[in-house]
Scaffold this motif. Structure first.
Motif, PDB file in Angstrom:
ATOM      1  N   ASN A 152       0.828  -1.204   0.000  1.00 31.39           N
ATOM      2  CA  ASN A 152       0.000   0.000   0.000  1.00 31.39           C
ATOM      3  C   ASN A 152       0.866   1.259   0.000  1.00 31.39           C
ATOM      4  N   PHE A 153       1.909   1.274   0.819  1.00 32.98           N
ATOM      5  CA  PHE A 153       2.827   2.414   0.836  1.00 32.98           C
ATOM      6  C   PHE A 153       3.509   2.566  -0.518  1.00 32.98           C
ATOM      7  N   ALA A 154       3.974   1.449  -1.094  1.00 31.86           N
ATOM      8  CA  ALA A 154       4.623   1.507  -2.402  1.00 31.86           C
ATOM      9  C   ALA A 154       3.664   2.028  -3.469  1.00 31.86           C
ATOM     10  N   TYR A 155       2.401   1.672  -3.357  1.00 33.97           N
ATOM     11  CA  TYR A 155       1.402   2.127  -4.335  1.00 33.97           C
ATOM     12  C   TYR A 155       1.148   3.622  -4.202  1.00 33.97           C
ATOM     13  N   PHE A 192       2.408  -0.010   9.831  1.00 29.65           N
ATOM     14  CA  PHE A 192       2.353   1.394   9.421  1.00 29.65           C
ATOM     15  C   PHE A 192       3.575   2.156   9.931  1.00 29.65           C
ATOM     16  N   LEU A 193       3.991   1.902  11.167  1.00 28.05           N
ATOM     17  CA  LEU A 193       5.140   2.604  11.734  1.00 28.05           C
ATOM     18  C   LEU A 193       6.432   2.243  11.008  1.00 28.05           C
ATOM     19  N   ILE A 194       6.602   0.965  10.658  1.00 28.43           N
ATOM     20  CA  ILE A 194       7.819   0.568   9.944  1.00 28.43           C
ATOM     21  C   ILE A 194       7.896   1.259   8.595  1.00 28.43           C
ATOM     22  N   CYS A 195       6.806   1.210   7.831  1.00 28.96           N
ATOM     23  CA  CYS A 195       6.806   1.840   6.509  1.00 28.96           C
ATOM     24  C   CYS A 195       6.974   3.352   6.620  1.00 28.96           C
TER      25      CYS A 195
END
Length: 293
Positions: A38-41, A151-154
């Motif tokens: 999701n972050f990459a998107y 979420f925190l890692i990303c």
């Protein structure tokens, strides 16, 4: 987990238009990979993301033609930026061979990472649904903590890309950093990327203040995505390892509480998921190890 298995054939078809068989709600063990993609998107690195139409249905690929075109252009810009870094190192009079080899390996590493998004999308979808089908039977309840952790890692890796960009990583030494130095060096590097000067460390082109603002914005944009691609390629390693660790934990729970038949089924499912992980991320892991060696 780190064996290279990246040359198997990929099934043809439009994955984003195919419906997946209904499955149970998403288990916590899948939240790490789901947050990563999701972050990459939303950051523009991935041309697709994995979604469900309803809580009881499996994952499918969501994408569009415009999204693929924009992502392909961005990936080409990122690869070009890494290539020009190698060219800048090779053009130095005091260039050292190991620095040049390291920059070329970094280029190969990031290109393999970007290539995975395009080549392995069907296998990534299969991995998502395989983990979901396997882990749902062993997990239940609220997965809020797993979502927050993912979420925190990303977010940390995204923030690191911002810090590296503002800090001028790869452009100016940290002890020389200042806003004026960042702007000046960024403009020089942008001119080098656009072939307006022969080397990023020289200022052999006339200054045009009306153009320098655009060059600075261009360099900041390119530098940010260069750092983001490098960091997210490393993050794929971490997210896969953490997901694998959680799958092993579920397997040990089955070994402690299940029958022999359940243990054998759990082992077969775990081996199948590891094979899918190797098929998707094996090339990234292999080039990462080459770079580190």
């Amino acid at each position: 987990l780190f064996s290279v298995n990246c040359f198997a054939s990929m099934e043809d078809g439009k994955a984003h238009s195919a419906k997946i068989a209904p499955l149970a709600p998403s288990p916590p063990v899948l939240e790490l990979l789901r947050a990563y993609f999701n972050f990459a998107y939303f950051c523009g690195l991935s041309p697709y993301r994995f979604v469900t139409d309803a809580p009881g249905e499996g994952y499918r690929i969501q994408t569009s033609r415009q999204r693929k075109v924009c992502t392909a252009i961005l990936h080409a810009v990122i690869a070009y930026r890494f290539l020009m870094t190698s060219f800048a190192i090779s053009s130095r009079k005091s260039a050292r061979l190991h620095f040049l080899i390291l920059s070329l390996l970094k280029l190969v590493y990031v290109c393999c990472f970007l290539f995975t998004f395009w080549r392995q999308q069907r296998r990534i979808l299969e991995l998502f649904n395989a983990i979901r089908a396997t882990a749902t039977a062993a997990t239940s309840g609220d997965n809020r903590r797993h979502k927050i952790f993912a979420f925190l890692i990303c977010s940390m890796y995204l923030g690191a890309a911002v810090v590296c960009t503002v800090g001028g990583h790869g452009i100016i030494p940290l002890y020389q950093w200042s806003p004026g130095t960042l702007v000046r060096k960024s403009v020089q590097y942008a001119r080098f990327l656009l072939w307006m000067q022969t080397h990023p460390e020289t200022a052999d082109a006339p200054r045009q203040w009306s153009l320098d603002h655009a060059l600075f914005a261009f360099q900041i944009f390119v530098q940010f995505y260069k750092q983001l691609a490098a960091l997210f390629s490393d993050l794929s390693f971490l997210m896969t390892a953490l997901t694998f660790q959680q799958m092993v934990h579920l397997f040990t729970v089955t070994c402690s509480n299940g029958s022999v038949t359940m243990v054998m089924d759990a082992y077969t499912n775990l081996k199948r998921i590891v094979d899918k992980m190797n098929a998707v991320f094996g090339l990234i892991f292999f080039t990462c190890l080459l770079e580190e060696i």
